[in-house]
Design an enzyme around this catalytic site. Structure first.
Site, short mmCIF file in Angstrom:
data_model
loop_
_atom_site.label_atom_id
_atom_site.label_comp_id
_atom_site.label_asym_id
_atom_site.label_seq_id
_atom_site.Cartn_x
_atom_site.Cartn_y
_atom_site.Cartn_z
N SER A 151 0.94 -0.83 0.04
CA SER A 151 0.16 0.17 -0.26
C SER A 151 0.67 1.17 0.16
O SER A 151 1.64 1.37 -0.87
CB SER A 151 -0.68 0.42 1.37
N ASP A 244 -10.18 -3.28 -4.89
CA ASP A 244 -9.59 -2.07 -4.42
C ASP A 244 -9.11 -1.35 -5.66
O ASP A 244 -8.85 -1.20 -6.60
CB ASP A 244 -8.02 -2.90 -4.79
N HIS A 274 -7.81 -4.57 -0.58
CA HIS A 274 -7.42 -4.15 0.00
C HIS A 274 -7.02 -4.38 1.45
O HIS A 274 -7.73 -4.86 1.78
CB HIS A 274 -7.35 -2.31 0.01
#
Length: 305
Positions: A151, A244, A274
């Site tokens: 991320s 996501d 995610h």
């Protein structure tokens, strides 16, 4: 439009458990509250270390906290560098502790995790500079490194490789492993539109994190998708989650690298959301994705032997 949702039972159970600790509208809360919720969530998904693995905390350059992991089995002299996610706002050495331990153990390599400074107290480039200092310390000690991040950490990992290529020492990076990375895609199109209300992360969340970070909108180190020439970047493994908003960032970056002749593996997890790394012990899809991730890290780490 209905909210896009996976159907795999394990990942649905994971999402339900996450919502009990970290509400979907968490970014509307104070920074302190967000961190309190996130820390509680992370503790819930933190199993014990693999047998025999040891870890210890240290400082790099007397200012950047790190945690170093050493598994029982060492299969390669290459070093792993892990940069945690959390939107540049939450996360710590503890938040991804078990993930780092399991990657180090699976690969058979020493791993260093970075506790970089967080926004909004410290804005760009503080986060990048902390990670850069740790990477340079490993390289200056003569190590070859595999850079891994999820991320926001995937953003930092990719940015480190961009900077290393600019400065002419990207050959010291054996590979970049980008896990559902945020790379600066257009917030109005593609997966940012299609998966704008996906569980676990929304497009409005991504916008919030960008605004908090305050990185220059035209800086390829902060937004690697802006880079004109990617041909000198290290080999890459990029994994994206289908559900996501960041999905197309990974897709597009992988395409750019492949077109430039860079070795790249791209894997999209069809039932994942995610932050699926935390679901690796509850979801079959996450378990398979984590195994593939560890194989990719191993491939890069062994390439330096």
């Amino acid at each position: 439009m209905s909210k896009p949702m996976p159907t795999e039972e394990g990942i649905l159970a994971f999402l339900e458990k996450c919502d009990a600790f970290y509400p979907p509208d968490a970014v509307n809360a104070s920074i302190g509250q967000q961190r309190e919720w996130y820390n509680a969530l992370c503790r819930e998904f933190s199993p014990p270390y693999p047998a025999g693995l040891v870890a210890g905390d240290a400082l790099v350059d007397d200012c950047v906290p790190v945690r170093r992991y050493r598994p029982v089995r060492i299969a390669t002299p290459a070093q792993l560098l892990y940069l945690h996610g959390g939107g540049f706002v939450v996360g710590s050495l503890d938040s991804h502790d078990s993930i780092c331990a399991e990657i180090a153990d699976a690969v058979g390599a020493e791993l260093t995790a970075v506790d970089y400074r967080l926004a909004p107290e410290e804005v760009w480039p503080a986060q990048h500079d902390d990670c850069y200092a740790v990477l340079r310390s490993l390289v200056d000690q003569g190590h070859k490194v595999v850079v891994v991040g999820d991320s926001a950490g995937g953003n930092l990992a990719a940015g480190l490789c961009v900077r290393a290529a600019r400065e002419g020492w990207s050959g010291s990076i054996l590979g970049q492993v980008l896990i559902y990375p945020a790379l600066g895609g257009d917030l109005e199109t593609g997966s940012y539109d299609e998966m704008g209300e996906a569980p676990g992360l929304s497009t409005s969340d991504v916008r919030y994190y960008r605004e908090v970070l305050k990185a220059p909108a035209d800086d390829p180190v902060a937004y690697p998708l802006l880079l004109d020439d990617v041909a000198t970047l290290p080999p890459a493994y990029i994994t994206a989650a289908h559900f996501d908003p960041l999905r197309d960032d990974g897709r597009h970056y992988a395409t750019r690298l492949a077109e430039a002749g860079v070795e790249v593996w791209f894997r999209e997890e069809p039932q994942m959301v995610h932050a699926w790394l935390r679901a690796r012990h509850m979801s079959e899809g996450a378990r398979a994705g984590f195994a593939a991730l560890c194989r990719a890290v191993t491939h890069f780490a062994l390439s330096g032997n």
